[in-house]
Design a protein around this motif. Structure first.
Motif, short mmCIF file in Angstrom:
data_model
loop_
_atom_site.label_atom_id
_atom_site.label_comp_id
_atom_site.label_asym_id
_atom_site.label_seq_id
_atom_site.Cartn_x
_atom_site.Cartn_y
_atom_site.Cartn_z
N UNK A 163 0.63 -8.93 -5.60
CA UNK A 163 0.11 -8.06 -6.21
C UNK A 163 0.06 -7.37 -7.27
N UNK A 164 -0.32 -6.39 -8.03
CA UNK A 164 -0.49 -6.91 -9.03
C UNK A 164 0.36 -6.54 -10.15
N UNK A 165 1.75 -5.61 -9.96
CA UNK A 165 2.82 -5.74 -9.78
C UNK A 165 3.81 -5.09 -9.23
N UNK A 166 4.74 -5.07 -8.78
CA UNK A 166 5.97 -5.02 -7.64
C UNK A 166 6.65 -3.39 -8.25
N UNK A 167 7.29 -2.74 -6.99
CA UNK A 167 7.83 -1.98 -7.83
C UNK A 167 7.46 -1.06 -8.29
N UNK A 168 6.65 -0.66 -8.62
CA UNK A 168 5.56 0.62 -8.97
C UNK A 168 4.96 1.63 -8.00
N UNK A 169 4.78 1.54 -7.03
CA UNK A 169 3.97 2.38 -6.14
C UNK A 169 2.39 2.62 -6.10
N UNK A 170 1.79 2.01 -7.01
CA UNK A 170 0.11 1.54 -6.31
C UNK A 170 -0.13 0.29 -6.66
N UNK A 171 0.90 -0.68 -6.14
CA UNK A 171 0.37 -1.97 -7.04
C UNK A 171 -0.09 -2.44 -5.31
N UNK A 172 -0.18 -1.35 -3.73
CA UNK A 172 -0.93 -1.81 -3.46
C UNK A 172 -0.01 -2.97 -2.34
N UNK A 173 1.20 -2.95 -3.03
CA UNK A 173 1.90 -4.01 -1.94
C UNK A 173 2.04 -3.45 -0.34
N UNK A 174 1.87 -3.08 1.68
CA UNK A 174 1.86 -2.34 1.71
C UNK A 174 3.61 -3.11 2.34
N UNK A 175 4.14 -4.11 2.34
CA UNK A 175 5.47 -4.14 2.60
C UNK A 175 7.15 -3.53 1.98
N UNK A 176 6.11 -2.79 0.56
CA UNK A 176 7.05 -2.08 0.18
C UNK A 176 7.21 -0.88 1.20
N UNK A 177 6.39 -0.40 1.77
CA UNK A 177 7.26 0.51 3.30
C UNK A 177 7.54 -0.10 4.39
#
Length: 357
Positions: free
Chosen positions: A264-278
Protein backbone atom coordinates in the motif's frame (compact mmCIF):
# COMPACT_ATOMS: atom_id res chain seq x y z
CA UNK A 1 -19.14 5.89 -16.08
CA UNK A 2 -19.52 4.85 -12.46
CA UNK A 3 -16.75 2.99 -10.74
CA UNK A 4 -17.03 -0.78 -11.02
CA UNK A 5 -14.58 -2.81 -9.00
CA UNK A 6 -13.36 -5.68 -11.14
CA UNK A 7 -14.77 -3.97 -14.20
CA UNK A 8 -11.77 -4.98 -16.29
CA UNK A 9 -9.21 -7.70 -15.79
CA UNK A 10 -5.98 -8.21 -17.69
CA UNK A 11 -4.60 -11.64 -16.88
CA UNK A 12 -0.94 -12.05 -17.70
CA UNK A 13 -0.20 -15.76 -17.79
CA UNK A 14 3.42 -16.85 -17.50
CA UNK A 15 3.67 -18.08 -21.04
CA UNK A 16 5.46 -15.34 -22.98
CA UNK A 17 7.43 -12.16 -22.50
CA UNK A 18 6.25 -8.88 -20.92
CA UNK A 19 6.67 -6.75 -24.05
CA UNK A 20 10.46 -7.17 -24.09
CA UNK A 21 11.53 -9.98 -21.74
CA UNK A 22 12.60 -13.57 -22.46
CA UNK A 23 10.56 -16.44 -20.99
CA UNK A 24 12.31 -19.12 -18.98
CA UNK A 25 11.57 -22.74 -18.10
CA UNK A 26 8.37 -23.55 -16.23
CA UNK A 27 8.40 -24.85 -12.68
CA UNK A 28 5.84 -27.54 -11.90
CA UNK A 29 4.32 -28.10 -8.46
CA UNK A 30 4.70 -25.85 -5.43
CA UNK A 31 1.95 -24.30 -3.35
CA UNK A 32 -0.43 -23.89 -6.29
CA UNK A 33 0.35 -27.22 -7.95
CA UNK A 34 -1.78 -29.57 -5.82
CA UNK A 35 -5.32 -29.61 -7.12
CA UNK A 36 -7.54 -32.05 -8.95
CA UNK A 37 -6.87 -30.47 -12.32
CA UNK A 38 -3.18 -31.39 -12.30
CA UNK A 39 0.02 -29.42 -11.75
CA UNK A 40 0.61 -25.81 -12.66
CA UNK A 41 3.77 -23.74 -13.17
CA UNK A 42 2.22 -20.83 -11.24
CA UNK A 43 4.00 -20.27 -7.92
CA UNK A 44 3.24 -16.57 -7.52
CA UNK A 45 0.19 -14.38 -8.07
CA UNK A 46 0.29 -10.57 -8.17
CA UNK A 47 -3.03 -8.68 -8.03
CA UNK A 48 -2.75 -5.03 -9.04
CA UNK A 49 -5.80 -2.98 -8.04
CA UNK A 50 -6.19 0.38 -9.80
CA UNK A 51 -8.98 2.88 -9.20
CA UNK A 52 -12.40 4.00 -10.38
CA UNK A 53 -12.63 3.02 -14.04
CA UNK A 54 -15.20 1.01 -15.92
CA UNK A 55 -14.30 -1.39 -18.69
CA UNK A 56 -15.72 1.03 -21.25
CA UNK A 57 -13.63 3.87 -19.84
CA UNK A 58 -10.32 2.16 -20.58
CA UNK A 59 -11.05 -0.34 -23.33
CA UNK A 60 -13.70 1.31 -25.47
CA UNK A 61 -13.38 -0.01 -29.01
CA UNK A 62 -10.93 -2.77 -28.09
CA UNK A 63 -10.97 -5.36 -30.91
CA UNK A 64 -13.36 -8.20 -30.10
CA UNK A 65 -14.49 -6.74 -26.77
CA UNK A 66 -18.02 -5.73 -25.84
CA UNK A 67 -18.09 -1.97 -25.38
CA UNK A 68 -20.83 0.66 -25.58
CA UNK A 69 -20.98 3.56 -28.03
CA UNK A 70 -23.93 5.18 -26.30
CA UNK A 71 -25.41 5.64 -22.84
CA UNK A 72 -28.83 6.66 -21.60
CA UNK A 73 -29.64 9.09 -18.81
CA UNK A 74 -32.93 10.75 -17.94
CA UNK A 75 -34.46 9.98 -21.31
CA UNK A 76 -31.48 11.25 -23.30
CA UNK A 77 -29.13 9.18 -25.44
CA UNK A 78 -25.49 10.22 -25.11
CA UNK A 79 -22.63 9.31 -27.44
CA UNK A 80 -19.45 8.48 -25.52
CA UNK A 81 -16.67 11.03 -25.98
CA UNK A 82 -12.89 10.75 -25.76
CA UNK A 83 -11.16 12.37 -22.78
CA UNK A 84 -7.70 12.46 -21.22
CA UNK A 85 -6.60 9.91 -18.63
CA UNK A 86 -5.80 12.78 -16.25
CA UNK A 87 -9.29 14.28 -16.07
CA UNK A 88 -10.77 16.70 -13.54
CA UNK A 89 -14.32 15.32 -13.66
CA UNK A 90 -14.95 12.64 -11.04
CA UNK A 91 -18.46 11.24 -10.77
CA UNK A 92 -19.83 10.79 -7.27
CA UNK A 93 -19.51 7.04 -6.91
CA UNK A 94 -21.15 6.50 -3.55
CA UNK A 95 -23.75 3.77 -3.14
CA UNK A 96 -26.44 6.36 -2.48
CA UNK A 97 -25.59 8.14 -5.72
CA UNK A 98 -25.86 4.83 -7.56
CA UNK A 99 -29.36 4.37 -6.15
CA UNK A 100 -30.32 7.94 -7.00
CA UNK A 101 -29.03 7.63 -10.57
CA UNK A 102 -31.10 4.55 -11.21
CA UNK A 103 -34.31 5.23 -9.33
CA UNK A 104 -37.50 6.00 -11.22
CA UNK A 105 -38.89 8.81 -9.10
CA UNK A 106 -38.80 12.57 -9.37
CA UNK A 107 -35.43 12.65 -7.61
CA UNK A 108 -33.75 10.78 -10.44
CA UNK A 109 -30.05 11.53 -10.20
CA UNK A 110 -29.93 12.63 -13.82
CA UNK A 111 -31.82 15.75 -12.81
CA UNK A 112 -28.64 16.82 -11.06
CA UNK A 113 -25.58 14.81 -11.97
CA UNK A 114 -22.86 15.58 -9.46
CA UNK A 115 -19.11 15.27 -9.60
CA UNK A 116 -16.05 16.24 -7.60
CA UNK A 117 -13.98 18.94 -9.30
CA UNK A 118 -12.46 20.58 -6.23
CA UNK A 119 -11.42 17.74 -3.95
CA UNK A 120 -11.78 17.81 -0.19
CA UNK A 121 -10.88 20.76 1.95
CA UNK A 122 -12.05 24.28 2.88
CA UNK A 123 -13.45 24.95 -0.59
CA UNK A 124 -16.08 22.34 0.14
CA UNK A 125 -17.81 24.68 2.55
CA UNK A 126 -18.53 27.16 -0.24
CA UNK A 127 -20.15 24.63 -2.54
CA UNK A 128 -23.83 24.08 -3.05
CA UNK A 129 -25.29 21.74 -0.44
CA UNK A 130 -27.91 19.35 -1.77
CA UNK A 131 -29.95 16.71 -0.02
CA UNK A 132 -27.97 13.50 0.45
CA UNK A 133 -24.86 14.96 -1.15
CA UNK A 134 -21.54 16.09 0.34
CA UNK A 135 -20.95 19.80 0.01
CA UNK A 136 -17.71 19.42 -1.94
CA UNK A 137 -19.50 17.96 -4.94
CA UNK A 138 -20.66 20.30 -7.70
CA UNK A 139 -24.13 19.88 -9.18
CA UNK A 140 -24.34 19.67 -12.97
CA UNK A 141 -27.68 20.16 -14.72
CA UNK A 142 -26.78 21.02 -18.31
CA UNK A 143 -26.83 18.22 -20.91
CA UNK A 144 -23.25 19.05 -21.91
CA UNK A 145 -22.10 18.50 -18.34
CA UNK A 146 -23.99 15.24 -18.11
CA UNK A 147 -22.21 14.13 -21.26
CA UNK A 148 -19.01 13.84 -19.25
CA UNK A 149 -20.39 10.77 -17.51
CA UNK A 150 -20.25 8.97 -20.86
CA UNK A 151 -16.62 9.11 -21.84
CA UNK A 152 -13.62 6.92 -22.54
CA UNK A 153 -9.88 7.43 -22.22
CA UNK A 154 -7.82 8.27 -25.29
CA UNK A 155 -6.13 4.91 -26.14
CA UNK A 156 -2.88 6.69 -27.07
CA UNK A 157 -2.53 7.65 -23.39
CA UNK A 158 -2.86 4.10 -22.05
CA UNK A 159 -0.75 2.16 -24.56
CA UNK A 160 0.72 -0.23 -21.95
CA UNK A 161 -2.77 -1.41 -20.98
CA UNK A 162 -3.78 -2.09 -24.56
CA UNK A 163 -0.42 -3.74 -25.32
CA UNK A 164 -0.78 -6.17 -22.42
CA UNK A 165 -4.44 -6.81 -23.20
CA UNK A 166 -3.59 -7.69 -26.80
CA UNK A 167 -0.69 -9.95 -25.86
CA UNK A 168 -2.36 -11.77 -22.99
CA UNK A 169 -6.02 -11.80 -21.93
CA UNK A 170 -8.74 -9.21 -21.34
CA UNK A 171 -12.00 -9.83 -19.46
CA UNK A 172 -14.84 -7.75 -20.87
CA UNK A 173 -17.59 -9.59 -18.98
CA UNK A 174 -16.41 -8.98 -15.42
CA UNK A 175 -18.83 -7.39 -12.98
CA UNK A 176 -18.60 -5.92 -9.51
CA UNK A 177 -20.21 -7.29 -6.38
CA UNK A 178 -20.98 -3.82 -5.05
CA UNK A 179 -22.18 -0.54 -6.51
CA UNK A 180 -20.27 1.91 -4.44
CA UNK A 181 -16.91 3.32 -3.38
CA UNK A 182 -13.36 2.13 -2.80
CA UNK A 183 -13.59 0.96 0.81
CA UNK A 184 -16.21 -1.65 -0.05
CA UNK A 185 -14.50 -2.79 -3.24
CA UNK A 186 -11.26 -3.45 -1.41
CA UNK A 187 -13.07 -5.50 1.21
CA UNK A 188 -14.42 -7.70 -1.57
CA UNK A 189 -10.90 -7.94 -2.96
CA UNK A 190 -9.60 -9.76 0.13
CA UNK A 191 -12.75 -11.19 1.73
CA UNK A 192 -15.44 -11.63 -0.92
CA UNK A 193 -17.76 -9.56 1.29
CA UNK A 194 -17.92 -6.29 3.20
CA UNK A 195 -20.10 -7.12 6.19
CA UNK A 196 -22.93 -5.38 4.27
CA UNK A 197 -21.07 -2.06 4.39
CA UNK A 198 -21.77 0.04 1.31
CA UNK A 199 -19.94 3.38 1.73
CA UNK A 200 -16.60 4.74 2.88
CA UNK A 201 -16.51 5.36 6.65
CA UNK A 202 -17.56 8.84 7.77
CA UNK A 203 -14.14 9.73 9.15
CA UNK A 204 -10.49 8.80 8.94
CA UNK A 205 -8.65 6.53 9.51
CA UNK A 206 -10.92 4.00 7.80
CA UNK A 207 -10.25 0.92 9.90
CA UNK A 208 -9.79 -0.65 13.31
CA UNK A 209 -7.76 2.35 14.46
CA UNK A 210 -10.59 4.78 13.66
CA UNK A 211 -11.87 7.30 16.18
CA UNK A 212 -14.78 6.08 18.31
CA UNK A 213 -17.30 8.25 16.44
CA UNK A 214 -16.40 6.84 12.99
CA UNK A 215 -18.95 4.44 11.48
CA UNK A 216 -19.73 2.95 8.09
CA UNK A 217 -23.20 2.67 6.56
CA UNK A 218 -24.79 -0.71 5.89
CA UNK A 219 -27.42 -1.92 3.45
CA UNK A 220 -30.90 -1.71 4.95
CA UNK A 221 -32.87 -4.95 4.80
CA UNK A 222 -36.64 -5.01 5.39
CA UNK A 223 -36.84 -1.57 6.96
CA UNK A 224 -39.61 0.72 5.76
CA UNK A 225 -38.02 3.89 7.08
CA UNK A 226 -34.22 3.66 7.33
CA UNK A 227 -32.72 6.31 9.59
CA UNK A 228 -30.33 7.72 6.98
CA UNK A 229 -30.62 8.83 3.35
CA UNK A 230 -34.41 8.81 3.19
CA UNK A 231 -36.74 9.20 1.51
CA UNK A 232 -35.03 9.75 -1.85
CA UNK A 233 -32.39 7.04 -1.48
CA UNK A 234 -33.43 5.33 1.74
CA UNK A 235 -31.65 2.01 1.45
CA UNK A 236 -28.90 2.43 4.03
CA UNK A 237 -28.69 2.41 7.80
CA UNK A 238 -26.03 3.79 10.09
CA UNK A 239 -23.65 0.97 10.81
CA UNK A 240 -20.82 -0.02 13.15
CA UNK A 241 -17.21 0.96 13.45
CA UNK A 242 -15.29 0.00 10.28
CA UNK A 243 -13.54 -2.88 12.02
CA UNK A 244 -14.62 -6.39 11.03
CA UNK A 245 -13.69 -9.91 12.09
CA UNK A 246 -14.96 -11.95 9.15
CA UNK A 247 -12.50 -14.33 7.46
CA UNK A 248 -10.37 -13.19 4.55
CA UNK A 249 -8.28 -14.97 1.98
CA UNK A 250 -5.27 -14.16 4.17
CA UNK A 251 -6.43 -16.67 6.80
CA UNK A 252 -6.78 -19.32 4.10
CA UNK A 253 -3.29 -18.57 2.82
CA UNK A 254 -1.86 -18.71 6.33
CA UNK A 255 -3.52 -22.07 6.98
CA UNK A 256 -2.07 -23.47 3.77
CA UNK A 257 1.43 -22.18 4.47
CA UNK A 258 1.30 -19.80 1.50
CA UNK A 259 3.12 -16.50 1.94
CA UNK A 260 1.50 -13.15 1.13
CA UNK A 261 2.03 -9.39 1.26
CA UNK A 262 -0.20 -6.39 0.70
CA UNK A 263 1.61 -3.36 -0.76
CA UNK A 264 0.00 0.00 0.00
CA UNK A 265 1.04 3.59 -0.53
CA UNK A 266 1.43 4.17 3.19
CA UNK A 267 0.08 2.58 6.31
CA UNK A 268 -2.22 3.87 9.06
CA UNK A 269 -3.26 7.00 7.18
CA UNK A 270 -6.87 6.36 6.24
CA UNK A 271 -6.83 6.45 2.45
CA UNK A 272 -3.91 4.18 1.71
CA UNK A 273 -6.28 1.55 0.25
CA UNK A 274 -5.33 -1.14 2.73
CA UNK A 275 -8.46 -3.26 3.37
CA UNK A 276 -6.73 -5.23 6.11
CA UNK A 277 -6.70 -2.08 8.24
CA UNK A 278 -10.42 -2.80 8.73
CA UNK A 279 -9.91 -6.50 9.55
CA UNK A 280 -9.32 -6.87 13.29
CA UNK A 281 -7.42 -10.21 13.27
CA UNK A 282 -4.98 -8.83 10.70
CA UNK A 283 -4.56 -5.27 11.95
CA UNK A 284 -4.09 -6.31 15.58
CA UNK A 285 -2.29 -9.58 14.91
CA UNK A 286 1.04 -10.86 13.62
CA UNK A 287 -0.07 -10.68 9.98
CA UNK A 288 0.09 -6.91 10.16
CA UNK A 289 3.77 -7.34 9.33
CA UNK A 290 2.63 -8.42 5.86
CA UNK A 291 1.25 -4.94 5.11
CA UNK A 292 4.12 -3.27 3.25
CA UNK A 293 4.54 0.41 2.43
CA UNK A 294 5.24 2.21 0.27
CA UNK A 295 3.77 0.35 -2.67
CA UNK A 296 7.01 0.68 -4.64
CA UNK A 297 8.67 -1.91 -2.39
CA UNK A 298 7.08 -4.56 -4.59
CA UNK A 299 9.72 -3.72 -7.21
CA UNK A 300 12.50 -4.22 -4.67
CA UNK A 301 11.07 -7.55 -3.51
CA UNK A 302 10.81 -8.77 -7.09
CA UNK A 303 14.38 -7.83 -7.99
CA UNK A 304 15.84 -9.14 -4.72
CA UNK A 305 14.08 -12.51 -4.87
CA UNK A 306 11.73 -11.82 -1.95
CA UNK A 307 8.39 -12.03 -3.77
CA UNK A 308 5.67 -13.77 -1.75
CA UNK A 309 3.41 -16.42 -3.22
CA UNK A 310 0.49 -13.95 -3.28
CA UNK A 311 0.89 -10.17 -3.52
CA UNK A 312 -1.65 -7.36 -3.69
CA UNK A 313 -0.47 -3.99 -5.00
CA UNK A 314 -2.38 -0.71 -4.68
CA UNK A 315 -1.05 2.59 -6.04
CA UNK A 316 -0.46 6.13 -4.91
CA UNK A 317 -2.90 8.77 -6.15
CA UNK A 318 -1.20 9.99 -9.31
CA UNK A 319 -0.57 6.40 -10.41
CA UNK A 320 -4.04 5.10 -9.62
CA UNK A 321 -5.97 6.08 -12.81
CA UNK A 322 -8.50 7.79 -10.50
CA UNK A 323 -10.15 10.78 -12.20
CA UNK A 324 -10.84 14.00 -10.34
CA UNK A 325 -8.95 16.99 -8.93
CA UNK A 326 -5.87 14.95 -8.09
CA UNK A 327 -5.90 12.71 -11.14
CA UNK A 328 -2.67 11.85 -12.90
CA UNK A 329 -1.37 9.93 -15.88
CA UNK A 330 1.15 7.67 -14.16
CA UNK A 331 -0.99 4.54 -13.95
CA UNK A 332 -0.06 2.76 -17.19
CA UNK A 333 3.69 3.20 -16.69
CA UNK A 334 3.41 2.17 -13.02
CA UNK A 335 1.54 -1.04 -13.83
CA UNK A 336 3.89 -1.79 -16.73
CA UNK A 337 6.91 -1.33 -14.45
CA UNK A 338 5.69 -4.15 -12.22
CA UNK A 339 5.09 -6.48 -15.15
CA UNK A 340 8.47 -5.66 -16.69
CA UNK A 341 10.19 -6.15 -13.32
CA UNK A 342 8.68 -9.64 -13.12
CA UNK A 343 9.77 -10.30 -16.72
CA UNK A 344 13.35 -9.38 -15.88
CA UNK A 345 13.41 -11.50 -12.73
CA UNK A 346 13.55 -15.15 -11.75
CA UNK A 347 9.76 -15.11 -11.34
CA UNK A 348 8.56 -14.62 -14.90
CA UNK A 349 7.88 -18.24 -15.75
CA UNK A 350 6.12 -18.93 -12.43
CA UNK A 351 3.94 -15.83 -12.00
CA UNK A 352 0.43 -14.76 -12.98
CA UNK A 353 -0.40 -11.06 -12.82
CA UNK A 354 -4.00 -9.86 -12.59
CA UNK A 355 -4.74 -6.17 -13.19
CA UNK A 356 -8.13 -4.71 -12.34
CA UNK A 357 -9.89 -1.45 -11.60
Amino acid sequence: MKKLALAAVVALAACSSPMSSTPGQGVVGGPFGHHSGGSTPIQHIIIIMQENRSFNSLFYGFPGAKTAKFGNGHGTKYTVEKVNLAYFFDLNHSHTQFLEDYDQGKDDGWDALIANVDGDGPLCENKVKAQNQPCCWVIYKKPLDRQRAFSYVDPTQIVPYWTMAKEYALGDNAFSSNNGPTFVSHQYLVAGQSGHSVEVPNGQPWGCNANRWVTVNLLAYGQAHPPVFSPATGHEVAGPSPCFSYPTIASNLDAAGITWKYYAQRTDSGRELDPFQAIEPIWNGPDRANIISPDTKVLTDISSGNLSNVSWVTPSGLKSDHPGPQSGSGGPDWVASIVIAVGQSQYWDSTAVIIMW
